[in-house]
Motif scaffolding. Structure first.
Motif, short mmCIF file in Angstrom:
data_model
loop_
_atom_site.label_atom_id
_atom_site.label_comp_id
_atom_site.label_asym_id
_atom_site.label_seq_id
_atom_site.Cartn_x
_atom_site.Cartn_y
_atom_site.Cartn_z
N THR A 66 -12.77 -12.94 -3.16
CA THR A 66 -14.06 -13.43 -3.67
C THR A 66 -14.75 -14.27 -2.60
O THR A 66 -14.12 -14.72 -1.64
N GLY A 67 -16.04 -14.49 -2.79
CA GLY A 67 -16.80 -15.28 -1.84
C GLY A 67 -17.24 -14.44 -0.66
O GLY A 67 -16.93 -13.26 -0.54
N ARG A 68 -17.98 -15.06 0.23
CA ARG A 68 -18.51 -14.37 1.40
C ARG A 68 -17.46 -14.32 2.50
O ARG A 68 -17.15 -15.34 3.11
N ILE A 69 -16.91 -13.17 2.73
CA ILE A 69 -15.89 -12.98 3.75
C ILE A 69 -16.37 -11.92 4.73
O ILE A 69 -16.96 -10.91 4.33
N LYS A 70 -16.11 -12.10 5.99
CA LYS A 70 -16.57 -11.16 7.01
C LYS A 70 -15.91 -9.79 6.80
O LYS A 70 -14.76 -9.69 6.38
N PRO A 71 -16.65 -8.72 7.13
CA PRO A 71 -16.09 -7.37 6.98
C PRO A 71 -14.77 -7.20 7.71
O PRO A 71 -13.86 -6.52 7.22
N GLU A 72 -14.65 -7.80 8.89
CA GLU A 72 -13.44 -7.64 9.69
C GLU A 72 -12.20 -8.21 8.98
O GLU A 72 -11.12 -7.64 9.06
N GLU A 73 -12.38 -9.32 8.26
CA GLU A 73 -11.26 -9.93 7.55
C GLU A 73 -10.87 -9.08 6.34
O GLU A 73 -9.67 -8.89 6.06
N ILE A 74 -11.86 -8.55 5.62
CA ILE A 74 -11.55 -7.65 4.50
C ILE A 74 -10.81 -6.43 5.01
O ILE A 74 -9.83 -5.97 4.41
N ALA A 75 -11.26 -5.89 6.15
CA ALA A 75 -10.62 -4.71 6.74
C ALA A 75 -9.18 -5.00 7.11
O ALA A 75 -8.29 -4.17 6.86
N ARG A 76 -8.91 -6.16 7.69
CA ARG A 76 -7.53 -6.50 8.06
C ARG A 76 -6.63 -6.60 6.83
O ARG A 76 -5.49 -6.13 6.84
N GLN A 77 -7.14 -7.23 5.78
CA GLN A 77 -6.34 -7.34 4.56
C GLN A 77 -6.09 -5.96 3.94
O GLN A 77 -4.99 -5.67 3.45
N TYR A 78 -7.11 -5.12 3.98
CA TYR A 78 -6.99 -3.76 3.44
C TYR A 78 -5.94 -2.97 4.20
O TYR A 78 -5.07 -2.31 3.59
N VAL A 79 -5.98 -3.01 5.52
CA VAL A 79 -5.04 -2.24 6.33
C VAL A 79 -3.61 -2.73 6.11
O VAL A 79 -2.66 -1.93 6.06
N ALA A 80 -3.42 -4.03 5.94
CA ALA A 80 -2.09 -4.56 5.66
C ALA A 80 -1.54 -4.00 4.34
O ALA A 80 -0.37 -3.63 4.24
N GLU A 81 -2.40 -3.94 3.32
CA GLU A 81 -1.97 -3.39 2.04
C GLU A 81 -1.73 -1.89 2.14
O GLU A 81 -0.78 -1.36 1.55
N LEU A 82 -2.58 -1.19 2.90
CA LEU A 82 -2.40 0.25 3.08
C LEU A 82 -1.05 0.53 3.76
O LEU A 82 -0.34 1.47 3.37
N GLU A 83 -0.68 -0.26 4.74
CA GLU A 83 0.64 -0.10 5.38
C GLU A 83 1.76 -0.22 4.35
O GLU A 83 2.72 0.57 4.35
N ARG A 84 1.67 -1.22 3.49
CA ARG A 84 2.72 -1.41 2.47
C ARG A 84 2.82 -0.19 1.56
O ARG A 84 3.93 0.24 1.21
N LYS A 85 1.69 0.36 1.17
CA LYS A 85 1.69 1.52 0.27
C LYS A 85 2.22 2.77 0.97
O LYS A 85 2.92 3.58 0.35
N VAL A 86 1.89 2.95 2.22
CA VAL A 86 2.39 4.11 2.96
C VAL A 86 3.91 4.02 3.09
O VAL A 86 4.62 5.03 2.95
#
Length: 289
Positions: free
Chosen positions: A253-273
């Motif tokens: 939530t809140g205003r977060i830079k796209p790059e930070e959202i992308a990093r969090q997303y990729v970390a979760e994607l790694e876990r799922k893979v």
């Protein structure tokens, strides 16, 4: 296949055959037929198989024989997800069940009244799993996507099944999809975006993925950062013959830079893979060249 070309593969004849068998002989028969069909693709679809084996061996460090078994399983489960999708559209969903890890996160997003952005990937079968929740959390889920399916297949599926139960927001050059996303969020609807594939020539962000550089589409993360709506990473993997496991992450939530959202997303994607390597459905060289 070096890069994704934005088009869904498949033949019109293949769709017709499986729709007929699902309607006439049921899911079990369709699955048995899939064993033959997907083994054929495993033997002769050289480029997708090579990309998959390279990913398993060079990225996940799975041995040669185990990688080949996993690739064979991958082709079969991918076929099952397509059959499951058609079964839902045909109204034959009574066999399916699911579990949802952190379902409360989506309930909280709904109750917040600002809509929600769901970032996912081509891993598992988000569309079918989303159908399992139809009317349970929200009556409306919008999917942002390239409307690049082969036209005659799309028309046949629409005619035979009534089309998707989701609202589709097509990505267009005039950026009108941004207005559609904004309106959906104002109406407290969910907006789902696959965030793992980018088209050559479009803007991308390069991140570490399993220790290698990989390019991800920049647009989904810009959208997630610009709107005042919670963002969560949602995945759905097939965990049984007729069952799915869904999961959602703690909303950003809140205003977060796209790059930070992308990093969090990729970390979760790694876990799922790592958890579901047999359901990684990107059949091309995923890494930067």
């Amino acid at each position: 296949m070096n890069r994704w070309d934005g088009k869904t593969k498949g033949s019109l004849t293949g769709y017709k055959i499986f729709l007929f068998f699902i309607n006439s002989l049921g899911l079990g028969f369709a699955y048995r037929l899939l064993q033959i069909v997907t083994y054929y693709y495993y033997l002769f679809a050289a480029k997708p198989k090579k990309a998959l084996l390279d990913f398993y061996q060079d990225t996940l460090h799975i041995s040669g024989s185990d990688a080949r078994k996993l690739a064979r399983k991958n082709f079969y489960i991918f076929g099952q997800t397509l059959v499951d999708r058609a079964a839902f559209l045909l109204g034959k969903d009574e066999k399916f069940s699911h579990t949802f890890q952190n379902e409360q996160y989506l309930v909280d997003i709904r109750d917040g009244g600002k809509g929600g952005i769901l970032l996912s990937a081509h891993l598992g079968n988000w569309e079918t799993a989303g159908n399992l929740l139809k009317g349970r959390i929200t009556p409306t889920i919008n999917i942002v996507m390239l409307d690049a399916e082969v036209e005659n297949i799309k028309k046949y599926m629409d005619l035979s099944t009534g089309g998707s139960r989701f609202k589709v927001i097509a990505i267009k050059n005039d950026l009108s999809h941004i207005i559609s996303i904004r309106n959906a969020l104002i109406n407290n609807e969910f907006v789902a975006i696959h965030s793992d594939r980018y088209l050559e020539g479009s803007k991308f962000i390069e991140l570490d993925f399993f220790g290698k550089k990989a390019k991800f589409p920049y647009g989904p993360f810009v959208i997630a950062s610009k709107f005042d709506a919670p963002v969560t990473f949602v995945f759905a993997a097939k965990d049984g013959k007729y069952s799915y496991h869904l999961s959602a992450t703690l909303p950003v939530t809140g205003r977060i830079k796209p790059e930070e959202i992308a990093r969090q997303y990729v970390a979760e994607l790694e876990r799922k893979v790592r958890e579901y390597p047999e359901q990684w459905f990107n059949y091309f060289n995923f890494f930067s060249e």
